[in-house]
Design a protein around this motif. Structure first.
Motif, PDB file in Angstrom:
ATOM      1  N   ALA A 145      27.688  36.922  38.506  1.00  0.00           N
ATOM      2  CA  ALA A 145      27.283  37.467  39.808  1.00  0.00           C
ATOM      3  C   ALA A 145      25.769  37.637  39.892  1.00  0.00           C
ATOM      4  O   ALA A 145      25.189  37.554  40.975  1.00  0.00           O
ATOM      5  N   SER A 146      25.105  37.843  38.735  1.00  0.00           N
ATOM      6  CA  SER A 146      23.649  38.008  38.748  1.00  0.00           C
ATOM      7  C   SER A 146      22.943  36.729  39.191  1.00  0.00           C
ATOM      8  O   SER A 146      21.789  36.761  39.598  1.00  0.00           O
ATOM      9  N   HIS A 147      23.636  35.602  39.115  1.00  0.00           N
ATOM     10  CA  HIS A 147      23.098  34.317  39.579  1.00  0.00           C
ATOM     11  C   HIS A 147      23.615  33.977  40.971  1.00  0.00           C
ATOM     12  O   HIS A 147      23.433  32.859  41.438  1.00  0.00           O
ATOM     13  N   GLY A 148      24.292  34.931  41.580  1.00  0.00           N
ATOM     14  CA  GLY A 148      24.845  34.694  42.914  1.00  0.00           C
ATOM     15  C   GLY A 148      26.074  33.812  42.900  1.00  0.00           C
ATOM     16  O   GLY A 148      26.470  33.263  43.916  1.00  0.00           O
ATOM     17  N   GLY A 149      26.707  33.683  41.728  1.00  0.00           N
ATOM     18  CA  GLY A 149      27.856  32.782  41.610  1.00  0.00           C
ATOM     19  C   GLY A 149      29.153  33.511  41.364  1.00  0.00           C
ATOM     20  O   GLY A 149      29.185  34.712  41.103  1.00  0.00           O
ATOM     21  N   SER A 150      30.241  32.759  41.464  1.00  0.00           N
ATOM     22  CA  SER A 150      31.567  33.269  41.126  1.00  0.00           C
ATOM     23  C   SER A 150      32.463  32.076  40.837  1.00  0.00           C
ATOM     24  O   SER A 150      32.124  30.936  41.171  1.00  0.00           O
ATOM     25  N   VAL A 151      33.575  32.346  40.205  1.00  0.00           N
ATOM     26  CA  VAL A 151      34.554  31.295  39.930  1.00  0.00           C
ATOM     27  C   VAL A 151      35.910  31.797  40.403  1.00  0.00           C
ATOM     28  O   VAL A 151      36.233  32.975  40.249  1.00  0.00           O
ATOM     29  N   GLU A 152      36.670  30.914  41.045  1.00  0.00           N
ATOM     30  CA  GLU A 152      38.000  31.309  41.503  1.00  0.00           C
ATOM     31  C   GLU A 152      39.054  30.437  40.846  1.00  0.00           C
ATOM     32  O   GLU A 152      38.820  29.265  40.562  1.00  0.00           O
ATOM     33  N   LEU A 153      40.196  31.044  40.592  1.00  0.00           N
ATOM     34  CA  LEU A 153      41.346  30.327  40.071  1.00  0.00           C
ATOM     35  C   LEU A 153      42.047  29.672  41.251  1.00  0.00           C
ATOM     36  O   LEU A 153      42.475  30.339  42.183  1.00  0.00           O
ATOM     37  N   ASP A 172      50.056  24.787  31.700  1.00  0.00           N
ATOM     38  CA  ASP A 172      49.040  25.393  30.837  1.00  0.00           C
ATOM     39  C   ASP A 172      47.627  24.862  31.081  1.00  0.00           C
ATOM     40  O   ASP A 172      46.744  25.007  30.240  1.00  0.00           O
ATOM     41  N   VAL A 173      47.418  24.224  32.215  1.00  0.00           N
ATOM     42  CA  VAL A 173      46.090  23.768  32.631  1.00  0.00           C
ATOM     43  C   VAL A 173      45.682  24.624  33.824  1.00  0.00           C
ATOM     44  O   VAL A 173      46.479  24.835  34.741  1.00  0.00           O
ATOM     45  N   ILE A 174      44.441  25.154  33.795  1.00  0.00           N
ATOM     46  CA  ILE A 174      43.980  25.926  34.942  1.00  0.00           C
ATOM     47  C   ILE A 174      42.955  25.113  35.723  1.00  0.00           C
ATOM     48  O   ILE A 174      42.156  24.378  35.151  1.00  0.00           O
ATOM     49  N   TYR A 175      43.020  25.239  37.044  1.00  0.00           N
ATOM     50  CA  TYR A 175      42.119  24.535  37.948  1.00  0.00           C
ATOM     51  C   TYR A 175      41.231  25.584  38.606  1.00  0.00           C
ATOM     52  O   TYR A 175      41.737  26.557  39.177  1.00  0.00           O
ATOM     53  N   VAL A 176      39.914  25.395  38.478  1.00  0.00           N
ATOM     54  CA  VAL A 176      38.977  26.396  38.970  1.00  0.00           C
ATOM     55  C   VAL A 176      38.005  25.777  39.968  1.00  0.00           C
ATOM     56  O   VAL A 176      37.807  24.562  39.994  1.00  0.00           O
ATOM     57  N   ARG A 177      37.406  26.661  40.767  1.00  0.00           N
ATOM     58  CA  ARG A 177      36.366  26.230  41.707  1.00  0.00           C
ATOM     59  C   ARG A 177      35.196  27.202  41.549  1.00  0.00           C
ATOM     60  O   ARG A 177      35.375  28.412  41.616  1.00  0.00           O
ATOM     61  N   MET A 178      34.000  26.637  41.337  1.00  0.00           N
ATOM     62  CA  MET A 178      32.798  27.451  41.217  1.00  0.00           C
ATOM     63  C   MET A 178      32.170  27.588  42.597  1.00  0.00           C
ATOM     64  O   MET A 178      32.133  26.622  43.356  1.00  0.00           O
ATOM     65  N   MET A 179      31.691  28.786  42.910  1.00  0.00           N
ATOM     66  CA  MET A 179      31.192  29.047  44.259  1.00  0.00           C
ATOM     67  C   MET A 179      29.833  29.731  44.200  1.00  0.00           C
ATOM     68  O   MET A 179      29.359  30.124  43.141  1.00  0.00           O
ATOM     69  N   GLY A 180      29.222  29.881  45.368  1.00  0.00           N
ATOM     70  CA  GLY A 180      27.938  30.566  45.478  1.00  0.00           C
ATOM     71  C   GLY A 180      26.856  29.823  44.716  1.00  0.00           C
ATOM     72  O   GLY A 180      26.728  28.607  44.809  1.00  0.00           O
ATOM     73  N   GLY A 181      26.096  30.561  43.909  1.00  0.00           N
ATOM     74  CA  GLY A 181      24.996  29.974  43.157  1.00  0.00           C
ATOM     75  C   GLY A 181      25.437  28.980  42.108  1.00  0.00           C
ATOM     76  O   GLY A 181      24.623  28.189  41.623  1.00  0.00           O
ATOM     77  N   CYS A 182      26.717  28.984  41.723  1.00  0.00           N
ATOM     78  CA  CYS A 182      27.221  28.031  40.727  1.00  0.00           C
ATOM     79  C   CYS A 182      27.508  26.654  41.347  1.00  0.00           C
ATOM     80  O   CYS A 182      27.524  25.656  40.641  1.00  0.00           O
ATOM     81  N   GLN A 183      27.780  26.628  42.647  1.00  0.00           N
ATOM     82  CA  GLN A 183      28.132  25.369  43.310  1.00  0.00           C
ATOM     83  C   GLN A 183      26.875  24.524  43.501  1.00  0.00           C
ATOM     84  O   GLN A 183      25.981  24.887  44.243  1.00  0.00           O
ATOM     85  N   GLY A 184      26.811  23.408  42.804  1.00  0.00           N
ATOM     86  CA  GLY A 184      25.647  22.530  42.882  1.00  0.00           C
ATOM     87  C   GLY A 184      24.555  22.881  41.890  1.00  0.00           C
ATOM     88  O   GLY A 184      23.534  22.198  41.820  1.00  0.00           O
TER      89      GLY A 184
END
Length: 199
Positions: free
Chosen positions: A133-141, A147-159
């Motif tokens: 969060a300190s980088h303005g990012g988050s990750v969502e499930l 047994d495989v998880i699919y994630v999406r990076m958002m905010g400052g993590c995206q790009g």
């Protein structure tokens, strides 16, 4: 803020009156080898003079409590109680509230459920997202399958140019340490669409 129940206070006072301890302090430590997801604590009543260099001391309405810094962060909002049934002190920690609307999964169905998904979501809520969060990012499930998880990076993590390193060396490492049953992690992020990358 940590709360002590009246039952736990009565037990501490009773042990003082019985001269089991003279000047008591309650030591709370994360149990060695315990998972950050399914938190288990060792709680003991010690003398105030037994404070270790790695511990901080807090005062809870006249009761001294020894914690290390990691434990103090995890115990925010916790309640310490005494259980005659279990024969000791126990910790009840609040779980973060979940978003009202569940994410849409990669397969198009709404929401992600099941024991594995709950463990991963709890790890994301409690440990992963507060750190990025300190980088303005988050990750969502987004989804869990076989047994495989699919994630999406958002905010400052995206790009972000460092997002692959964040995923592999940070998020994946934490998931594998805390939830070894996860076989693989798949990033579904559209990094080209990132509007405000951190790097």
């Amino acid at each position: 803020m940590i709360q002590l129940t009246d039952t736990s206070r009565d037990k501490i006072n009773g042990l003082v009156q019985a001269e089991v301890v003279r000047d008591p302090a309650l030591r709370i430590a994360l149990r060695e080898g315990a998972s950050l997801v399914d938190r288990e604590y060792d709680i003991s009543l010690v003398e105030r003079e037994d404070k270790q260099k790695t511990e901080i001391a807090i005062n809870l309405e006249g009761i001294r409590v020894f914690l290390n810094l990691d434990t103090s962060n995890l115990l925010s909002g916790a309640t310490i109680d005494w259980s005659d049934e279990q024969g000791g002190f126990r910790v009840e920690t609040p779980r973060p509230s979940r978003p009202a609307a569940p994410p849409v999964s990669a397969t198009g169905s709404a929401g992600v459920s099941g024991p594995l998904a709950e463990k991963v979501q709890r790890l994301f809520d409690d440990e992963v997202n507060p750190r990025i969060a300190s980088h303005g990012g988050s990750v969502e499930l987004v989804d869990v399958a076989d047994d495989v998880i699919y994630v999406r990076m958002m905010g400052g993590c995206q790009g972000c140019a460092a997002s692959a390193m964040t995923l592999r060396q940070g998020i994946e490492r934490m998931v594998r340490e805390e939830i070894p049953e996860v076989r693989d992690i798949v990033d579904l992020t559209d990094h080209d669409a990132g509007a405000n990358p951190y790097y």
